[in-house]
Design an enzyme around this catalytic site. Structure first.
Site, PDB file in Angstrom:
ATOM      1  N   CYS A 104       0.864  -1.075   0.316  1.00  0.00           N
ATOM      2  CA  CYS A 104      -0.044  -0.222   0.168  1.00  0.00           C
ATOM      3  C   CYS A 104       1.509   1.389  -0.078  1.00  0.00           C
ATOM      4  O   CYS A 104       1.707   0.823   0.911  1.00  0.00           O
ATOM      5  CB  CYS A 104      -0.917  -0.164   1.044  1.00  0.00           C
ATOM      6  SG  CYS A 104      -2.520   1.454   1.169  1.00  0.00           S
ATOM      7  N   HIS A 146      -9.263  -3.967  -1.985  1.00  0.00           N
ATOM      8  CA  HIS A 146      -8.379  -3.240  -0.317  1.00  0.00           C
ATOM      9  C   HIS A 146      -8.738  -1.014  -0.931  1.00  0.00           C
ATOM     10  O   HIS A 146      -8.198  -0.685  -0.023  1.00  0.00           O
ATOM     11  CB  HIS A 146      -7.289  -3.291  -1.113  1.00  0.00           C
ATOM     12  CG  HIS A 146      -5.730  -2.706  -1.141  1.00  0.00           C
ATOM     13  ND1 HIS A 146      -4.154  -3.563  -0.484  1.00  0.00           N
ATOM     14  CD2 HIS A 146      -5.065  -1.221  -0.826  1.00  0.00           C
ATOM     15  CE1 HIS A 146      -3.306  -2.050  -0.051  1.00  0.00           C
ATOM     16  NE2 HIS A 146      -4.169  -0.765  -0.211  1.00  0.00           N
ATOM     17  N   GLU A 147      -8.779  -1.163  -2.248  1.00  0.00           N
ATOM     18  CA  GLU A 147      -9.527   0.531  -2.171  1.00  0.00           C
ATOM     19  C   GLU A 147     -10.612   0.587  -1.458  1.00  0.00           C
ATOM     20  O   GLU A 147     -10.524   1.854  -1.280  1.00  0.00           O
ATOM     21  CB  GLU A 147      -9.146   0.284  -3.596  1.00  0.00           C
ATOM     22  CG  GLU A 147      -8.250   0.732  -4.784  1.00  0.00           C
ATOM     23  CD  GLU A 147      -6.973   1.251  -3.895  1.00  0.00           C
ATOM     24  OE1 GLU A 147      -7.721   2.639  -3.447  1.00  0.00           O
ATOM     25  OE2 GLU A 147      -6.024   0.740  -4.078  1.00  0.00           O
ATOM     26  N   HIS A 150      -9.851   1.540   2.107  1.00  0.00           N
ATOM     27  CA  HIS A 150      -9.586   2.830   2.294  1.00  0.00           C
ATOM     28  C   HIS A 150     -10.682   3.405   2.608  1.00  0.00           C
ATOM     29  O   HIS A 150     -10.432   4.403   3.900  1.00  0.00           O
ATOM     30  CB  HIS A 150      -8.647   2.921   1.747  1.00  0.00           C
ATOM     31  CG  HIS A 150      -6.765   2.763   1.080  1.00  0.00           C
ATOM     32  ND1 HIS A 150      -6.378   2.819   2.444  1.00  0.00           N
ATOM     33  CD2 HIS A 150      -6.436   2.065   0.244  1.00  0.00           C
ATOM     34  CE1 HIS A 150      -5.168   2.101   1.869  1.00  0.00           C
ATOM     35  NE2 HIS A 150      -5.458   1.927   0.482  1.00  0.00           N
TER      36      HIS A 150
HETATM   37 NI    NI Z   1      -3.345   0.903   0.244  1.00  0.00          NI
END
Ligand code: NI
Length: 186
Positions: A104, A146-147, A150
């Site tokens: 990341c 994953h995005e 966030h």
């Molecule tokens: Ni990331």
């Protein structure tokens, strides 16, 4: 367009829930500038995805961009530049999990092995305010989750179930990568 600073783990904004973009904000100059800057920042950093909280903006905006023929991801199909506003995902198969070595831009220098569902549907609004839907499978589903994490204040390190599988990039390259694993760095 400008390259923005990518904030790192420990910055409180990365741990906050991003708020939805309002309808009247969607075609605004501010949002267009944010997205243009995110695209340039991602390109400069050499990642494949970036969420607004990573540039310190607590809005539900994420971009994905996995170019064709990028060396490290050459064995995966490209994801064209996709700007997702207010994305929502629906897991299509909870039972099939697969793991990848994730990285990341907000956690530089580290890699960790995370297992996630491999089939999902993403509903989002595009830059023209049009509702869109895409299905992601396999590695692409991992990138997408994953995005989206966030936007909920979640980092991939939170999802590592075996902390022995969190390591420095250098050691990863030296000891793990030679075994031919799949990796993801955004
Ligand atoms: Ni990331």
């Amino acid at each position: 367009m400008a390259i923005r600073e990518i904030i790192r783990m420990g910055h409180p904004v990365l741990r906050e829930k991003a708020r939805p973009v309002r309808e009247d904000e969607i075609k605004s100059g501010d949002l267009c500038r944010l997205v243009d800057d995110m695209i340039e920042t991602l390109d400069d950093a050499g990642g494949i995805g970036l969420a607004a909280p990573q540039v310190g903006v607590g809005l539900q905006v994420a971009i994905l961009n996995m170019p064709e023929g990028a060396n490290r991801y050459g064995h995966f199909e490209a994801i064209p530049l996709t700007v997702c506003i207010n994305p929502r995902m629906t897991t299509l198969d909870e039972t099939r999990l697969e793991g990848y070595w994730e990285g990341c831009l907000s956690v530089p220098g580290l890699r960790g092995f995370v297992k996630r569902p491999q089939s999902l549907r993403l509903d989002y609004t595009d830059m023209d305010g049009v509702a869109r839907q895409i299905e992601f499978n396999g590695f692409h589903a991992t990138v997408c989750q994953h995005e989206l994490d966030h936007l909920d204040g979640v980092l991939y390190v939170d999802r590592i179930t075996d902390s022995r599988l969190l390591m420095f990039e250098e050691e990863f390259m030296r000891f793990v990568q030679p075994q031919g694993v799949q990796e993801l760095s955004d």
